[in-house]
Design an enzyme around this catalytic site. Structure first.
Site, PDB file in Angstrom:
ATOM      1  NE  ARG A 101      -4.864  19.880  13.214  1.00 48.92           N
ATOM      2  CZ  ARG A 101      -5.241  20.747  12.685  1.00 48.92           C
ATOM      3  NH1 ARG A 101      -5.545  20.989  11.297  1.00 48.92           N
ATOM      4  NH2 ARG A 101      -5.372  21.792  13.510  1.00 48.92           N
ATOM      5  CG  HIS A 128      -8.696  22.529  17.500  1.00 45.13           C
ATOM      6  ND1 HIS A 128      -7.373  22.506  17.952  1.00 45.13           N
ATOM      7  CD2 HIS A 128      -8.814  23.246  16.599  1.00 45.13           C
ATOM      8  CE1 HIS A 128      -7.030  22.982  17.009  1.00 45.13           C
ATOM      9  NE2 HIS A 128      -7.527  23.663  16.268  1.00 45.13           N
ATOM     10  CD  GLN A 131      -8.492  27.993  16.970  1.00 47.73           C
ATOM     11  OE1 GLN A 131      -7.746  27.521  16.396  1.00 47.73           O
ATOM     12  NE2 GLN A 131      -8.810  29.357  17.260  1.00 47.73           N
ATOM     13  CG  ASP A 224     -15.297  25.097  13.212  1.00 46.96           C
ATOM     14  OD1 ASP A 224     -14.639  25.355  12.427  1.00 46.96           O
ATOM     15  OD2 ASP A 224     -15.145  23.953  13.515  1.00 46.96           O
ATOM     16  CB  CYS A 264     -10.809  28.048  15.049  1.00 49.61           C
ATOM     17  SG  CYS A 264     -11.879  26.801  13.991  1.00 49.61           S
ATOM     18  NE  ARG A 292      -4.139  27.260  17.690  1.00 46.97           N
ATOM     19  CZ  ARG A 292      -4.236  26.074  16.822  1.00 46.97           C
ATOM     20  NH1 ARG A 292      -5.176  26.590  15.772  1.00 46.97           N
ATOM     21  NH2 ARG A 292      -3.521  25.004  16.723  1.00 46.97           N
TER      22      ARG A 292
HETATM   23  N1   CP Z   1      -7.702  26.614  13.509  1.00 48.61           N
HETATM   24  C1   CP Z   1      -6.900  25.651  13.159  1.00 48.61           C
HETATM   25  O1   CP Z   1      -6.720  24.718  13.723  1.00 48.61           O
HETATM   26  O2   CP Z   1      -6.178  25.787  11.526  1.00 48.61           O
HETATM   27  P1   CP Z   1      -5.604  24.751  10.882  1.00 48.61           P
HETATM   28  O3   CP Z   1      -6.339  23.566  10.395  1.00 48.61           O
HETATM   29  O4   CP Z   1      -5.168  25.292   9.696  1.00 48.61           O
HETATM   30  O5   CP Z   1      -4.371  24.070  11.687  1.00 48.61           O
HETATM   31  N1  NVA Z   2     -13.984  21.696  13.088  1.00 54.32           N
HETATM   32  C1  NVA Z   2     -12.816  22.092  12.300  1.00 54.32           C
HETATM   33  C2  NVA Z   2     -11.820  22.737  12.682  1.00 54.32           C
HETATM   34  C3  NVA Z   2     -10.866  22.956  12.137  1.00 54.32           C
HETATM   35  C4  NVA Z   2      -9.737  23.894  12.564  1.00 54.32           C
HETATM   36  C5  NVA Z   2     -12.122  20.676  11.775  1.00 54.32           C
HETATM   37  O1  NVA Z   2     -12.262  19.560  12.631  1.00 54.32           O
HETATM   38  O2  NVA Z   2     -12.112  20.451  10.678  1.00 54.32           O
END
Ligand code: CP
Ligand code: NVA
Length: 307
Positions: A101, A128, A131, A224, A264, A292
């Site tokens: 990530r 992402h 997700q 989101d 998400c 997930r």
């Molecule tokens: N939806 C998601 O990726 O959540 P986190 O940021 O908690 O991993």
């Molecule tokens: N768009 C959000 C998704 C979090 C899972 C971010 O990138 O923070």
């Protein structure tokens, strides 16, 4: 050829279906596939915070018989002290998969270019895709066949989720409508890629500022956060800009009577979604979060079978 999963369209329509089928099977039979028995190890790097991604990968890797090596922001040499290319070569000698990530999507591309094990994008600024697999699994559980269904994603259409819904849902043969204010629309090259995929799968792509039109008759309504990780300094302006895109009970009334709501998570009930929606009967967000685990297990089994 070594396969990676950096963008939703790294899986063809048939391959996406195989992964979702595996995910459904592993939800019914959590220990049916043990490709990491040994245990073999998977590195899971975080440059940004996480709850779902951290726990779902750790739990899923354990259920596949393996060992997750979780690396929190700032804990590894990667980035500040060691290049991505060198890290990729070292890790490829020690682990069976790399999950990362991060911020810039180009970092993942560089990791994949130098790794000899599969690399999985567990969120970048641009995509992402893990997700989206969980979302597709959730929609399929509630609605059956994905092809031909309509989903509306509203809010920040320029973020990682907006981009991934375009590519992932078009791959599934769905009609994906994204609605956001001017200046917050998806990247043009990603819209073109999604349109090209939709032309093959029978889906379609709509990008609009008109939130009511996007949601009209939709089978799934999705939003989101308006402030993604890394955008915290823009919070006040974003809350102002996205106000008209809040998912309220009135907006849900425009969707199909049996529409589901997805997010998400983490969710902000004072901003992008009203409590009556996310905590109401149409919400599928807890199944979505649980999926997930199953979707990523399906993905890992699929990638390891080709490594
Ligand atoms: N939806 C998601 O990726 O959540 P986190 O940021 O908690 O991993
Ligand atoms: N768009 C959000 C998704 C979090 C899972 C971010 O990138 O923070």
């Amino acid at each position: 050829m070594m396969r990676h999963f950096l963008r939703d369209d790294d899986l063809s329509p048939d391959e996406q279906r195989e992964v979702l089928d595996l995910a459904a099977r592993l939800k019914r039979e959590p220990f049916a596939e043990r490709p990491l028995e040994g245990p073999r190890s998977v590195s899971v790097f975080f440059d940004k915070t996480s709850t779902r991604t951290r726990f779902s990968f750790a739990a899923g890797i354990a259920e596949l018989g393996g060992n997750a090596i979780i690396v929190n922001p700032g804990e590894a040499q990667l980035g500040a002290k060691e290049s991505i290319a060198d890290t990729a070569q070292v890790l490829s000698r020690m682990v069976d998969m790399i999950v990362w990530r991060t911020f810039a999507h180009s970092g993942l591309e560089e990791m994949a270019a130098h790794a000899t094990v599969p690399v999985i994008n567990s969120l970048s600024d641009d995509f992402h895709p893990c997700q989206i697999l969980a979302d597709l699994q959730t929609i399929r559980e509630r609605k059956g066949e994905l092809a031909g269904l309509t989903a509306a994603y509203v809010g920040d259409a320029a973020n990682n989720m907006g981009h991934s819904y375009l590519l992932g849902f078009a791959t599934a043969g769905m009609h994906i409508r994204v609605a956001g204010p001017a200046g917050y629309h998806p990247r043009a090259d990603i819209v073109r890629d999604a349109e090209r995929i939709a032309a093959q799968t029978g889906g379609s792509v709509t990008v609009t500022t008109d939130v009511d039109a996007a949601v009209s008759g939709a089978d799934a309504v999705i939003t989101d956060t308006w402030v993604s990780m890394g955008q915290e300094s823009e919070k006040a302006a974003r809350v102002e800009t996205f106000g008209a895109y809040r998912v309220t009970p009135e907006l849900m009334d425009r969707a199909d009577d049996d529409a589901i709501f997805l997010h998400c998570l983490p969710a902000y009930r004072e901003f992008e979604v009203a409590p009556e929606v996310i905590d109401g009967p149409q919400s599928a967000v807890w199944d979505e979060a649980e999926n997930r685990v199953h979707a990523q297990k399906g993905l890992m089994v699929w990638l390891l079978s080709r490594a």
